[in-house]
Scaffold this motif. Structure first.
Motif: not given
Length: 215
Positions: A36-44
């Motif tokens: 989730i942290e990786e996906l959030t960073a990618e989304g950012d």
């Protein structure tokens, strides 16, 4: 300091390696948190890139609009009109010179018909009734100068091109040279000198322009 999901997963894995109790549910939850942290960073990153792209696009559109507004009313038609006016001004100069020359010739003919004696070369004796303040000069069969009431008037024949050229050259000098294709400056290409009667026009005209600029 906040602990990231990756750090928590690493700590949990270290506990398992150390023999401490770690449940599958704890490990799965930690791994899911990392994802989730990786996906959030990618989304950012995606949103940041999209915002940057949008901002760049807006800047481009703004620049295009500003350039279009600046150039509005400044097409080549304006330059064409100014160039035509410059050509017309040169034509007016030549027409003025021609009228001046004709006036001198006519004045000389009037003097001649009235019996006024012409100038002779320096080696000749003056004609009877010669008047040093009222006479005319004939060169190659044409009246080239007259003297009336003590004032001399010389035709500008042959100086036309020089005067037109000097007008262009003076503009070039004011602008410290006007570039030409494959040449440093129109001033250097013209390389105009003086031309007798033409100097009688250039000197006072340049003085007037200098006084106007200084005012």
């Amino acid at each position: 300091m906040n602990t990231t999901a990756s750090q928590k997963l690493s700590a949990l894995e270290a506990k398992a390696v150390a023999g401490e109790k770690v449940t599958a549910a704890d490990l799965a939850a930690a791994q899911a948190a990392v994802r989730i942290e990786e996906l959030t960073a990618e989304g950012d990153r995606i949103r940041e890139a999209e915002a940057a792209a949008k901002s760049a696009a807006e800047r481009r559109e703004t620049a295009k609009a500003e350039a279009a507004a600046l150039l509005e009313g400044h097409g080549t038609d304006e330059i064409v009109a100014l160039w035509i006016a410059a050509v017309d001004a040169q034509e007016n100069l030549l027409a003025g010179i021609a009228a001046y020359n004709e006036a001198i010739s006519t004045a000389g003919r009037i003097l001649d018909r009235g019996g006024v004696r012409p100038q002779l070369d320096r080696n000749s004796e003056p004609l009877e009734h010669f008047d040093a303040d009222n006479n005319f000069a004939i060169v190659h069969g044409q009246i080239k100068a007259v003297r009336v009431a003590g004032e001399s008037h010389n035709t500008l024949e042959g100086a036309e091109g020089v005067l037109v050229g000097h007008a262009v050259q003076d503009v070039a000098r004011r602008h410290k040279g006007l570039p030409l294709p494959y040449s440093k400056s129109i001033e250097n290409r013209l390389n105009l000198g003086s031309f007798g009667a033409g100097d009688a026009i250039l000197t006072p005209a340049r003085n007037i322009i200098a006084e106007r600029a200084a005012a």
